[in-house]
Design a protein around this motif. Structure first.
Motif, PDB file in Angstrom:
ATOM      1  N   GLN A 232       0.838  -1.190   0.000  1.00 33.91           N
ATOM      2  CA  GLN A 232       0.000   0.000   0.000  1.00 33.91           C
ATOM      3  C   GLN A 232       0.878   1.246   0.000  1.00 33.91           C
ATOM      4  N   GLN A 233       0.617   2.170  -0.918  1.00 36.59           N
ATOM      5  CA  GLN A 233       1.446   3.353  -1.085  1.00 36.59           C
ATOM      6  C   GLN A 233       0.847   4.602  -0.445  1.00 36.59           C
ATOM      7  N   THR A 234      -0.471   4.669  -0.350  1.00 37.63           N
ATOM      8  CA  THR A 234      -1.132   5.851   0.217  1.00 37.63           C
ATOM      9  C   THR A 234      -2.147   5.421   1.270  1.00 37.63           C
ATOM     10  N   PHE A 242     -16.489   5.495  -1.746  1.00 37.22           N
ATOM     11  CA  PHE A 242     -15.446   4.470  -1.714  1.00 37.22           C
ATOM     12  C   PHE A 242     -14.255   4.929  -0.875  1.00 37.22           C
ATOM     13  N   PHE A 243     -13.647   3.974  -0.158  1.00 36.99           N
ATOM     14  CA  PHE A 243     -12.322   4.197   0.408  1.00 36.99           C
ATOM     15  C   PHE A 243     -11.327   3.947  -0.723  1.00 36.99           C
ATOM     16  N   ARG A 244     -10.387   4.884  -0.890  1.00 33.79           N
ATOM     17  CA  ARG A 244      -9.487   4.785  -2.038  1.00 33.79           C
ATOM     18  C   ARG A 244      -8.027   4.876  -1.592  1.00 33.79           C
ATOM     19  N   ALA A 245      -7.178   4.054  -2.225  1.00 31.15           N
ATOM     20  CA  ALA A 245      -5.744   4.061  -1.937  1.00 31.15           C
ATOM     21  C   ALA A 245      -4.999   3.497  -3.139  1.00 31.15           C
ATOM     22  N   ASN A 246      -3.699   3.778  -3.199  1.00 28.12           N
ATOM     23  CA  ASN A 246      -2.853   3.250  -4.266  1.00 28.12           C
ATOM     24  C   ASN A 246      -2.020   2.079  -3.746  1.00 28.12           C
ATOM     25  N   PHE A 247      -1.852   1.069  -4.574  1.00 32.52           N
ATOM     26  CA  PHE A 247      -1.049  -0.103  -4.248  1.00 32.52           C
ATOM     27  C   PHE A 247      -0.015  -0.311  -5.351  1.00 32.52           C
ATOM     28  N   TYR A 248       1.165  -0.826  -4.938  1.00 28.73           N
ATOM     29  CA  TYR A 248       2.264  -0.987  -5.905  1.00 28.73           C
ATOM     30  C   TYR A 248       2.783  -2.412  -5.911  1.00 28.73           C
ATOM     31  N   CYS A 249       2.964  -2.948  -7.120  1.00 28.97           N
ATOM     32  CA  CYS A 249       3.581  -4.264  -7.286  1.00 28.97           C
ATOM     33  C   CYS A 249       4.997  -4.055  -7.813  1.00 28.97           C
ATOM     34  N   THR A 255       1.318   0.277 -10.633  1.00 29.76           N
ATOM     35  CA  THR A 255       0.608   0.950  -9.543  1.00 29.76           C
ATOM     36  C   THR A 255      -0.885   0.850  -9.804  1.00 29.76           C
ATOM     37  N   TYR A 256      -1.606   0.392  -8.782  1.00 28.64           N
ATOM     38  CA  TYR A 256      -3.049   0.228  -8.898  1.00 28.64           C
ATOM     39  C   TYR A 256      -3.785   1.279  -8.073  1.00 28.64           C
TER      40      TYR A 256
END
Length: 291
Positions: A232-234, A242-249, A255-256
């Motif tokens: 999780q990035q943010t 919606f709860f929103r966040a960025n995820f990174y692989c 980045t999702y």
């Protein structure tokens, strides 16, 4: 046993007595089918407007109904008295695509007739739920009527869109296609006190990430390319339900943007997740000054 597939059209209008807006029913269409899913009869009436005097522009464009049409229609009480007689005394199941029509119908009976039940509703089935189980599309993904029809090989262009009888006939055709799938009977419910309590319950979107009803296991994301856990990035931020966040692989350098929604229903918490890949921001190259 007979099946009554019903569809309603309505117009959102201000109701002085309610000091707010209401979806006033302006048309009903229905198809009666026997226990073998063969069509017996149809029912179709435009309903005279008693609350709003003018149709919204979007309603006009979708239905092609006019203000003159609804001013010359049949009164609500008389229409549904006729509908009740048309259904008859045989055991019946009222069916709709989604429960929106039933909720609107109940609101209209409360406002116009002062009663808190739908007189002819004894057994009910949400055909949208049946189809979603049939197609294995999941609870969080509501399938539209046209989409379901096309997936079943039905040509929606053979029916009049956004008119009550046309939509009810299309819904009845979907019922016939999935009738023997085993997904219809389990979704038929008695319209008892619990049914109305559930129908009247106002679903609430959960806005606090620390709410005990939020399943923390849902607040992760697995890379859709390699299947590995993303970082999780943010922090989670609530925006537009919606709860929103960025995820990174790191494995795929992707980045999702992930959104999760938790909605408290009468007897459960509904979960929905939306995901998109964030495009990398273009690098800005500075131009060197030349002499």
């Amino acid at each position: 046993m007979q099946y009554i597939v019903m569809d309603l059209e309505w117009n959102n209008t201000y109701a002085k007595k309610a000091d707010g807006y209401i979806n006033e029913i302006i048309e009903i269409g229905a198809v009666k089918l026997d226990e073998n899913c063969e069509v017996i009869d149809t029912f179709s009436y435009i309903i005279r407007s008693q609350i709003g005097k003018k149709l919204r522009g979007t309603v006009k464009r979708l239905t092609h109904l006019t203000n003159d049409d609804i001013s010359g229609g049949m009164p609500f009480t008389q229409t549904f008295s006729m509908f009740r007689k048309w259904i008859g005394n045989d055991e019946s199941v009222i069916m709709t695509w989604g429960d929106g029509d039933v909720r609107v119908l109940l609101d209209n009976f409360k406002y116009l007739n002062g009663i808190k039940i739908i007189p002819f509703l004894k057994n009910y089935c949400d055909l949208q739920k049946c189809y979603q189980k049939y197609s294995k599309s999941g609870k969080g993904h509501q399938v539209g009527l046209m989409t379901a029809a096309e997936a079943l090989g039905i040509n929606p262009e053979n029916y009049v869109h956004h008119r009550a009888l046309g939509d009810s006939m299309l819904t009845a055709e979907i019922l016939k296609r999935i009738y023997n799938s085993g997904y219809i009977e389990p979704e038929i419910i008695k319209c008892d006190e619990e049914f109305y309590s559930k129908l009247l319950y106002k679903a609430k979107v959960i806005r606090n990430i620390d709410n005990p009803l939020v399943d923390k296991k849902r607040l992760n994301h697995t890379c859709e390319s390699c299947g590995k856990q993303c970082s999780q990035q943010t922090k989670w931020k609530f925006h537009c339900q919606f709860f929103r966040a960025n995820f990174y692989c790191s494995n795929c350098d992707l980045t999702y943007s992930v959104g999760v929604r938790f909605k408290k229903l009468y007897d459960q918490v509904e979960f929905r997740k939306i995901v998109s890949v964030k495009e990398p921001e273009p690098k800005i190259e500075s131009e060197e000054e030349t002499e």
